[in-house]
Design a protein around this motif. Structure first.
Motif, PDB file in Angstrom:
ATOM      1  N   TYR A 139      -0.884   1.130  -8.392  1.00 35.96           N
ATOM      2  CA  TYR A 139      -0.365   0.150  -7.422  1.00 35.96           C
ATOM      3  C   TYR A 139      -0.523  -1.269  -7.962  1.00 35.96           C
ATOM      4  CZ  TYR A 139       0.842  -1.957  -2.982  1.00 35.96           C
ATOM      5  OH  TYR A 139       1.480  -2.688  -1.992  1.00 35.96           O
ATOM      6  N   PHE A 154       3.300  -4.823   2.012  1.00 41.86           N
ATOM      7  CA  PHE A 154       4.371  -3.927   1.591  1.00 41.86           C
ATOM      8  C   PHE A 154       4.796  -3.094   2.787  1.00 41.86           C
ATOM      9  CE2 PHE A 154       5.692  -0.467  -1.709  1.00 41.86           C
ATOM     10  CZ  PHE A 154       7.027  -0.775  -1.459  1.00 41.86           C
ATOM     11  N   VAL A 156       6.887  -0.178   4.242  1.00 39.96           N
ATOM     12  CA  VAL A 156       7.533   1.037   3.754  1.00 39.96           C
ATOM     13  C   VAL A 156       8.196   1.776   4.900  1.00 39.96           C
ATOM     14  CG1 VAL A 156       5.987   1.283   1.786  1.00 39.96           C
ATOM     15  CG2 VAL A 156       5.362   2.335   3.954  1.00 39.96           C
ATOM     16  N   LEU A 163       0.565   6.062  -1.504  1.00 34.87           N
ATOM     17  CA  LEU A 163       0.749   4.616  -1.606  1.00 34.87           C
ATOM     18  C   LEU A 163      -0.317   3.884  -0.799  1.00 34.87           C
ATOM     19  CD1 LEU A 163       2.803   2.769  -3.021  1.00 34.87           C
ATOM     20  CD2 LEU A 163       4.089   2.693  -0.892  1.00 34.87           C
ATOM     21  N   TYR A 164      -0.552   4.375   0.413  1.00 34.69           N
ATOM     22  CA  TYR A 164      -1.562   3.757   1.279  1.00 34.69           C
ATOM     23  C   TYR A 164      -2.958   3.868   0.670  1.00 34.69           C
ATOM     24  CZ  TYR A 164      -4.857   3.267   5.112  1.00 34.69           C
ATOM     25  OH  TYR A 164      -5.927   2.886   5.882  1.00 34.69           O
ATOM     26  N   ALA A 167      -3.598   1.500  -2.220  1.00 32.81           N
ATOM     27  CA  ALA A 167      -3.675   0.068  -1.910  1.00 32.81           C
ATOM     28  C   ALA A 167      -4.865  -0.318  -1.047  1.00 32.81           C
ATOM     29  CB  ALA A 167      -2.387  -0.374  -1.214  1.00 32.81           C
ATOM     30  N   THR A 173      -4.018  -6.998  -0.470  1.00 37.42           N
ATOM     31  CA  THR A 173      -2.725  -6.350  -0.237  1.00 37.42           C
ATOM     32  C   THR A 173      -2.856  -5.318   0.859  1.00 37.42           C
ATOM     33  OG1 THR A 173      -0.843  -5.267  -1.324  1.00 37.42           O
ATOM     34  CG2 THR A 173      -3.051  -4.513  -1.920  1.00 37.42           C
ATOM     35  N   VAL A 175      -0.476  -2.080   2.965  1.00 37.47           N
ATOM     36  CA  VAL A 175       0.740  -1.270   3.108  1.00 37.47           C
ATOM     37  C   VAL A 175       0.868  -0.858   4.568  1.00 37.47           C
ATOM     38  CG1 VAL A 175       1.909   0.863   2.439  1.00 37.47           C
ATOM     39  CG2 VAL A 175       0.609  -0.422   0.737  1.00 37.47           C
ATOM     40  N   THR A 176       2.028  -1.050   5.149  1.00 37.31           N
ATOM     41  CA  THR A 176       2.228  -0.677   6.537  1.00 37.31           C
ATOM     42  C   THR A 176       3.608  -0.049   6.729  1.00 37.31           C
ATOM     43  OG1 THR A 176       2.121  -1.483   8.829  1.00 37.31           O
ATOM     44  CG2 THR A 176       3.212  -2.898   7.227  1.00 37.31           C
ATOM     45  N   GLU A 177       3.728   0.761   7.770  1.00 36.97           N
ATOM     46  CA  GLU A 177       5.012   1.373   8.087  1.00 36.97           C
ATOM     47  C   GLU A 177       5.907   0.364   8.804  1.00 36.97           C
ATOM     48  OE1 GLU A 177       4.971   5.331   9.887  1.00 36.97           O
ATOM     49  OE2 GLU A 177       2.823   5.376   9.488  1.00 36.97           O
ATOM     50  N   SER A 195      10.595  -2.213   1.502  1.00 38.72           N
ATOM     51  CA  SER A 195      11.306  -1.110   0.856  1.00 38.72           C
ATOM     52  C   SER A 195      12.765  -1.127   1.306  1.00 38.72           C
ATOM     53  CB  SER A 195      10.653   0.232   1.186  1.00 38.72           C
ATOM     54  OG  SER A 195      10.867   0.585   2.521  1.00 38.72           O
TER      55      SER A 195
END
Length: 207
Positions: A139, A154, A156, A163-164, A167, A173, A175-177, A195
């Motif tokens: 990542y 990020f 996604v 990925l989660y 990170a 950093t 990552v979230t939906e 994304s």
């Protein structure tokens, strides 16, 4: 505004997307941002604080001394707030700190942040990809290839566990939906990666 779609290696894929001017091209409203951040932080508070008042402390209820003739003040209980160990005056009680905020104001706040980042070239559209295994170094390599140095978010399309997991150990950093995007994460991020498959959803819910 038109942006190049980049791949996992940070290279242009040859595809371009046009960002909606209704979402990424509005004049930022700082007050709307402040209101939604305030509501978000208020909702994070448990509100379970409690201090004992004079009716709740465990102390004798016996009168200290006779009413008159002592030359001192009249006292009826050791539970009084003026004594050490007595109750607390106007102490905190359990409460809900949340407050109502209109959906239009919340959407305006998110549009304002996205527009500010877009105007400063801090939005990147990334081609969908998956990590074969949860590896933080993979990542980090992606972020470096994309030219991301500061705090980043990020967004996604769906649950991408590798990925989660890759990170989550990185303090700068997140990552979230696409369905879980909140104002606090947006404000906190210097750069926002989106994304390709989640872009349309973001634009549809924020218009």
């Amino acid at each position: 505004m038109e942006l190049e779609v980049i791949d996992r290696q940070g290279k242009a894929t040859g595809k371009k997307v046009t960002l909606s001017a209704d979402v990424f091209g509005v004049t930022p409203n700082e007050h709307a941002i402040w209101l939604e951040v305030k509501q978000y932080l208020a909702n994070q508070r448990q509100g379970t604080h409690k201090a004992k008042e004079r009716a709740e402390v465990s102390r004798t209820g016996k009168k200290l001394h006779r009413q008159k003739g002592t030359g001192g003040a009249r006292h009826g209980s050791r539970r009084s707030p003026i004594f050490v160990g007595g109750g607390t005056i106007f102490g905190p009680r359990p409460r809900d700190y949340g407050f109502k905020l209109n959906k239009k104001v919340k959407a305006l706040a998110k549009r304002s942040i996205l527009s500010d980042r877009a105007a400063n070239g801090k939005i990147k559209i990334v081609e969908d990809f998956v990590l074969e295994a949860p590896k933080t170094k993979d990542y980090i390599a992606f972020l470096n290839a994309a030219g991301v140095a500061g705090k980043s978010l990020f967004v996604v399309d769906g649950v991408e566990n590798n990925l989660y997991l890759s990170a989550r150990n990185l303090p700068k950093t997140f990552v979230t939906e696409k369905n879980q995007v909140n104002i606090y994460d947006l404000v906190n991020a210097d750069e926002i990666l989106i994304s390709e498959s989640s872009l349309a959803h973001l634009e549809s819910i924020l218009k």
